[in-house]
Design a protein around this motif. Sequence first.
Motif, short mmCIF file in Angstrom:
data_model
loop_
_atom_site.label_atom_id
_atom_site.label_comp_id
_atom_site.label_asym_id
_atom_site.label_seq_id
_atom_site.Cartn_x
_atom_site.Cartn_y
_atom_site.Cartn_z
N GLU A 36 -3.25 -4.33 -5.01
CA GLU A 36 -4.51 -5.07 -4.82
C GLU A 36 -4.83 -5.23 -3.34
O GLU A 36 -6.00 -5.09 -2.94
N ALA A 37 -3.83 -5.53 -2.52
CA ALA A 37 -4.05 -5.67 -1.07
C ALA A 37 -4.47 -4.33 -0.48
O ALA A 37 -5.38 -4.27 0.37
N GLN A 38 -3.85 -3.27 -0.93
CA GLN A 38 -4.20 -1.93 -0.46
C GLN A 38 -5.64 -1.58 -0.86
O GLN A 38 -6.40 -1.02 -0.07
N ARG A 39 -6.02 -1.94 -2.07
CA ARG A 39 -7.39 -1.70 -2.55
C ARG A 39 -8.39 -2.48 -1.69
O ARG A 39 -9.47 -1.98 -1.36
N ALA A 40 -8.04 -3.70 -1.30
CA ALA A 40 -8.92 -4.52 -0.47
C ALA A 40 -9.13 -3.86 0.91
O ALA A 40 -10.26 -3.78 1.39
N VAL A 41 -8.05 -3.38 1.51
CA VAL A 41 -8.17 -2.73 2.82
C VAL A 41 -8.95 -1.42 2.68
O VAL A 41 -9.76 -1.08 3.54
N ASP A 42 -8.75 -0.72 1.59
CA ASP A 42 -9.50 0.52 1.35
C ASP A 42 -10.99 0.21 1.21
O ASP A 42 -11.84 0.93 1.73
N TYR A 43 -11.31 -0.90 0.54
CA TYR A 43 -12.70 -1.32 0.41
C TYR A 43 -13.30 -1.64 1.78
O TYR A 43 -14.45 -1.27 2.07
#
Length: 173
Positions: A36-43
């Motif tokens: 989820e944290a990785q997805r947030a940074v990707d966003y």
Amino acid sequence: MIVTGPLSSGRQAPGLPRLPTPPSGWPIGSYGTYEEAQRAVDYLADNDFTVQDVTIVGVDLMLVERVIGRLSWGRVLGTGALSGAWFGLFVGLLLGMFNSSQGMSYAPILVGLIAGVLFGVVFAALSYASSRGRRDFSSASQLVAGRYDVLCQPRNAEKGRDLLAKLAMRASG
């Protein structure tokens, strides 16, 4: 001098501290999983945010050891023979390639394979016997966190927080 740790590749990215340093920045998001944290940074990256200002921090670290199976003499000796065979095959191939005779000779490969199996079995048996039954299982360890915080340098923290709020609204709606 480059300082490396168990989770680093040895190459130093420009602008990063050389010694272990606590992270800096303001929290702009907190997530239950690394994904989820990785997805947030990707966003953030997809929305042209300056991701160089962002750090993912694992909080409440835990070492999780997952038991894979029971060890027995058969499994230990079989694993030792297999790993020894791979190493012996590698050494045998090297010796065969650099052999001075015409063409490729298979004798060094066979000798390397047999010697590798023999040494692999002996070393695995010695290692297992020295444990005296105190560890009759195999396992895999993993470092995990209770939560993952996304931090951002103060100059862009408000913009990052707004973007991640839009991501959360999109995910819940």
